[in-house]
Design an enzyme around this catalytic site. Structure first.
Site, PDB file in Angstrom:
ATOM      1  CD  GLU A 181       0.123   0.723   7.371  1.00 45.41           C
ATOM      2  OE1 GLU A 181       0.554   0.442   6.235  1.00 45.41           O
ATOM      3  OE2 GLU A 181      -0.458  -0.099   8.109  1.00 45.41           O
ATOM      4  CG  ASP A 182      -1.542   1.645   3.141  1.00 50.33           C
ATOM      5  OD1 ASP A 182      -1.459   1.297   4.336  1.00 50.33           O
ATOM      6  OD2 ASP A 182      -2.032   0.903   2.270  1.00 50.33           O
ATOM      7  CG  ASP A 238      -5.560  -3.536  -2.157  1.00 48.90           C
ATOM      8  OD1 ASP A 238      -5.167  -3.094  -1.070  1.00 48.90           O
ATOM      9  OD2 ASP A 238      -5.941  -4.715  -2.311  1.00 48.90           O
ATOM     10  N   GLY A 247       0.769  -1.238   0.000  1.00 50.91           N
ATOM     11  CA  GLY A 247       0.000   0.000   0.000  1.00 50.91           C
ATOM     12  C   GLY A 247       0.799   1.286   0.000  1.00 50.91           C
ATOM     13  CE  LYS A 261     -10.345   3.543   6.627  1.00 52.33           C
ATOM     14  NZ  LYS A 261     -10.945   2.240   6.278  1.00 52.33           N
ATOM     15  CG  ASP A 309      -9.330  -0.070   9.094  1.00 48.84           C
ATOM     16  OD1 ASP A 309     -10.133   0.865   9.016  1.00 48.84           O
ATOM     17  OD2 ASP A 309      -9.677  -1.263   9.107  1.00 48.84           O
TER      18      ASP A 309
HETATM   19  P1  IMP Z   1      -5.002  -2.147  10.213  1.00 48.78           P
HETATM   20  O1  IMP Z   1      -3.996  -3.190  10.585  1.00 48.78           O
HETATM   21  O2  IMP Z   1      -6.420  -2.565  10.488  1.00 48.78           O
HETATM   22  O3  IMP Z   1      -4.682  -0.770  10.768  1.00 48.78           O
HETATM   23  O4  IMP Z   1      -5.018  -2.033   8.642  1.00 48.78           O
HETATM   24  C1  IMP Z   1      -3.885  -1.795   7.964  1.00 48.78           C
HETATM   25  C2  IMP Z   1      -3.975  -2.240   6.514  1.00 48.78           C
HETATM   26  O5  IMP Z   1      -5.294  -2.551   6.067  1.00 48.78           O
HETATM   27  C3  IMP Z   1      -3.509  -1.072   5.683  1.00 48.78           C
HETATM   28  O6  IMP Z   1      -2.116  -1.108   5.530  1.00 48.78           O
HETATM   29  C4  IMP Z   1      -4.246  -1.287   4.399  1.00 48.78           C
HETATM   30  O7  IMP Z   1      -3.477  -2.098   3.543  1.00 48.78           O
HETATM   31  C5  IMP Z   1      -5.517  -2.000   4.783  1.00 48.78           C
HETATM   32  N1  IMP Z   1      -6.642  -1.033   4.846  1.00 48.78           N
HETATM   33  C6  IMP Z   1      -7.239  -0.540   5.936  1.00 48.78           C
HETATM   34  N2  IMP Z   1      -8.219   0.324   5.625  1.00 48.78           N
HETATM   35  C7  IMP Z   1      -8.238   0.388   4.277  1.00 48.78           C
HETATM   36  C8  IMP Z   1      -9.030   1.142   3.328  1.00 48.78           C
HETATM   37  O8  IMP Z   1      -9.912   1.950   3.644  1.00 48.78           O
HETATM   38  N3  IMP Z   1      -8.733   0.923   2.011  1.00 48.78           N
HETATM   39  C9  IMP Z   1      -7.758   0.074   1.600  1.00 48.78           C
HETATM   40  N4  IMP Z   1      -6.985  -0.625   2.439  1.00 48.78           N
HETATM   41  C10 IMP Z   1      -7.238  -0.477   3.775  1.00 48.78           C
HETATM   42 MG    MG Z   2      -4.225  -3.578   1.528  1.00 49.93          MG
END
Ligand code: IMP
Ligand code: MG
Length: 182
Positions: A109-110, A168, A54, A141, A113
C-alpha cells in the site's frame, strides 16, 4: 527538483515542501528490501500484491530490492468518498489473477490514512487461504490503529496531504520522483 516544485501548480494547489527526497525514498526502500528478504525463504512462493494506482512506483522499486524468487500482481479497489466511508463495502475492480492459496502474500500500500482500505481488504484476501498475509506500506500517518498493522512501514508520515511517488491529488503529481506536501 526545486524547479519542479515551482512549476507544479495545478487546480490552484501548489506544492509546499519536499517531505521525502528521491534519495531518502530510495535508501529506505533498499532497507525494506533487505528486511523482507530476511523474513522469507526461497520456498515461500512470495507474492507481492500492489494496491493500484498509488503503489505502482513503490512496488516497482521494492521488488528490485528483494533478493528472493517472487511474483507480482496488483489489485484495484473501488474507493468510496468520505461520506460513504462506513458502508463497510469494498469492491474489487481488478482482482489478482494469481492464486493466493498457500502463498506468502505481501499487500503493498502507498499510504495508510484512515485505515479503511486495509481494514476491508485484509480479511477479503485472508479468506483466500494464503500461508501468510502481511502488509507493507510506504507511509503511515499513524492516525489510527489498524486491525492488522503493517509489518513493514517506510516512514511515519506527517498528517499533511502528500503527493508524488505514486500519490495523487485528483490524479495529478503521481509522477514526481519525490514526495511533497500540498
Ligand atoms: P485510507 O483507506 O483512509 O487508509 O486511505 C488509503 C488511500 O487513500 C491511499 O491508498 C491513498 O490512495 C489515499 N490517500 C490517503 N492519504 C493520502 C495523501 O496524503 N495523499 C494522497 N493520497 C492519500
Ligand atoms: Mg489515491
Amino acid at each position: 527538483m526545486p524547479n519542479l516544485l515551482e512549476s507544479n501548480q495545478l487546480g490552484g494547489r501548489k506544492l509546499q515542501r519536499v517531505v521525502y527526497t528521491e534519495e531518502v525514498i530510495h535508501n529506505r526502500i533498499q532497507e525494506m528490501g533487505v528486511e523482507i528478504s530476511a523474513a522469507y525463504g526461497p520456498d515461500d512462493r512470495l507474492l507481492l500484491v500492489g494496491l493500484l494506482k498509488g503503489s505502482f512506483l513503490f512496488v516497482a522499486d521494492l521488488v528490485r530490492a528483494i533478493d528472493l524468487p517472487l511474483q507480482v500482481d496488483f489489485l484495484v479497489a473501488a474507493s468510496y468518498g468520505a461520506r460513504k466511508k462506513s458502508s463497510g463495502d469494498v469492491r474489487l475492480l481488478y482482482d489478482p489473477e494469481a492464486s493466493l492459496k498457500d502463498r506468502a502474500v505481501i499487500l503493498v500500500e502507498d499510504i495508510v490514512d484512515s485505515g479503511a482500505t486495509l481494514n476491508r481488504l485484509v480479511p477479503l484476501l485472508e479468506a483466500r487461504g494464503p500461508s501468510s498475509l502481511e502488509v507493507c506500506a510506504l507511509l503511515h500517518k499513524r492516525l489510527v490503529t489498524l486491525d492488522r498493522e503493517p509489518r513493514w512501514v517506510g516512514f511515519d508520515a506527517p498528517k499533511d496531504f502528500l503527493v508524488g511517488y505514486g500519490l495523487d491529488y485528483a490524479e495529478n503529481f503521481r509522477h514526481l520522483p519525490y514526495i511533497a506536501s500540498l
